[in-house]
Design an enzyme around this catalytic site. Sequence first.
Site, PDB file in Angstrom:
ATOM      1  N   CYS A 201      -5.377  -3.059   3.440  1.00 55.05           N
ATOM      2  CA  CYS A 201      -5.063  -2.711   4.821  1.00 55.05           C
ATOM      3  C   CYS A 201      -6.274  -2.793   5.749  1.00 55.05           C
ATOM      4  CB  CYS A 201      -4.428  -1.316   4.846  1.00 55.05           C
ATOM      5  SG  CYS A 201      -3.626  -0.880   6.412  1.00 55.05           S
TER       6      CYS A 201
ATOM      7  N   GLU B  57       0.825  -1.205   0.000  1.00 50.49           N
ATOM      8  CA  GLU B  57       0.000   0.000   0.000  1.00 50.49           C
ATOM      9  C   GLU B  57       0.862   1.258   0.000  1.00 50.49           C
ATOM     10  OE1 GLU B  57      -3.509   1.945   2.861  1.00 50.49           O
ATOM     11  OE2 GLU B  57      -2.015   0.580   3.691  1.00 50.49           O
TER      12      GLU B  57
ATOM     13  N   LYS C 241      -9.337   1.962  -2.631  1.00 52.54           N
ATOM     14  CA  LYS C 241      -9.752   1.537  -1.295  1.00 52.54           C
ATOM     15  C   LYS C 241     -11.104   2.156  -0.944  1.00 52.54           C
ATOM     16  CE  LYS C 241      -7.798   1.499   3.420  1.00 52.54           C
ATOM     17  NZ  LYS C 241      -6.617   1.968   4.208  1.00 52.54           N
TER      18      LYS C 241
END
Length: 537
Positions: A398, A291, A346
């Site tokens: 994440c 990420e 995301k």
Amino acid sequence: MAVTVADPEPGAPHQPARTRRFPRAWLLRLATALVSGFAYYLSFAPRPLWWLAPLAFAGFALVLRGRTFRGAFGYGFAFGFVFFLPLLTWLLDFLGPDFGPWPWLGLSFALALYYGLAGGLITWVSRLPAAPLWAALVFIALETPRAWFPFGGFPWGRVAFSQPEGAFLPLASIGGAPLVGLAVVFTGFCLAALAARMWERREVTRPVAFAALGTVLPVIAGLALWPTIGTDAQDGERTVATVQGNAPDIGLALQGERGLLRRNTIAESERLLADVRAGRVPKPDLLLWPESATTVTGPDPQVDQLVADFGVPALIGAIYQLPDGHLQNSVIDWDPSTGPGARYAKQQLVPFGEYVPARKVAELVTPFLDAETVDMVPGDGANQTMPAAGTKVGVFVCYEAAFDYPARDAVRDGAELLVVPTNNAWYGESEMSLQQLAMSRLRAVEHGRAVVVSAVSGVSAIVAPDGSVTSSTGLFTADSLVGRVPLRTQTTLSDRLGAWTEYGLLALAIAGVAGGLVLRFRTRRASAGTAAGEAAD
């Protein structure tokens, strides 16, 4: 000093008042709640003490026996607060000394209120038949709104995340995180009921037998499911490489070091490429970057050349600049011949990390916000499953590992392999990275897929479909992992049921609370009628 004390158990029949010395039992109950809450924390990674979780809930259930709503709320809050405080100490590493302990204390306080409410509501279902089951349903049901509020939800510390291994884990393939959590809490509550009834009666009765059955049944069910957890390849295998470039341990200040993250990731990628060319490691079929490993604002010849040198597709974790200047935390499918292609953004952003909720209020209490601080833009779920290396790769980033829907949506869209780019460098040498890895291990079993965790500074890991870690890196080291993973196409029952499991358990909990209230009202009315009749006589 003598005082008169009435039976405090909600809904209990009226009994004559009794006299005893000043009670200190509440101190013992409070101590038990605190010890149980801390034991619950100890059941979480990095400790492999999954069996402590049901024991902690057994202690919690014993504390709640005979309490009023208000008393149970207080003990539930104490249980939750002493659990969340050590679990979330990584917030101190993230924010640094400038913020002080207040965000950490405030979030722990807010989340502990859910446990307080659970304790109170459990007293309303304590008179129902199969009370331990209803109590466990209530506790797990309150994990659902915790994924919504505050600040878009914070499901960290869900019961299921304490179970990345052990007897309860296979249940994830049937009902996901909600069912695993229910099994753990139900086991603990049945154990408490068994201990209490044996203490009170000291003989085997039907309630004792039911409590004993409830204690062992979830464990037996989980163990019986282990042979059904598939790990074999169903559509071939792929060799996957993930690059961990490393980062300085500077917490929130890492926000200004994106150039360093890029340089470190490129340097480690070049070392890996040299190892591949020298034959020290096998050539991968797919390359992964973690990420926010780079920032993409336009054409990027350096990454183009690096991916072309590997000669295989790559999934590049990047901060992507939209045409209007806003940023998205993204994963880009980078082809060795044609360059960047499909992009996943995301969806579940980190509050106060990637966007600021209640910005006007936040600006009043922190000097770190100004008009130039711009929130990231969440994605819409597009391209969550990407065609790369001749397969479908599901991506969630994440923080999204803590939520049920991203991995589930990817698998239901055909993903044969799951990857989790993450940046845990914000959180120092804390337990946070391993807590998050535990979530990915649960997701592997829940969806029957291998999971590759690609971290900026560790812990990166390759997880088999049974949740076992086949290889991993350390924290704050530059390293790479290359491993063979199976591609699987079969969907689990958990995938097929989807969110129905969670919402079904929530509906049952609501029905139980409603039934408990009705029973409570009828008991009180019957007691009042009896008392009125005795007075008339």
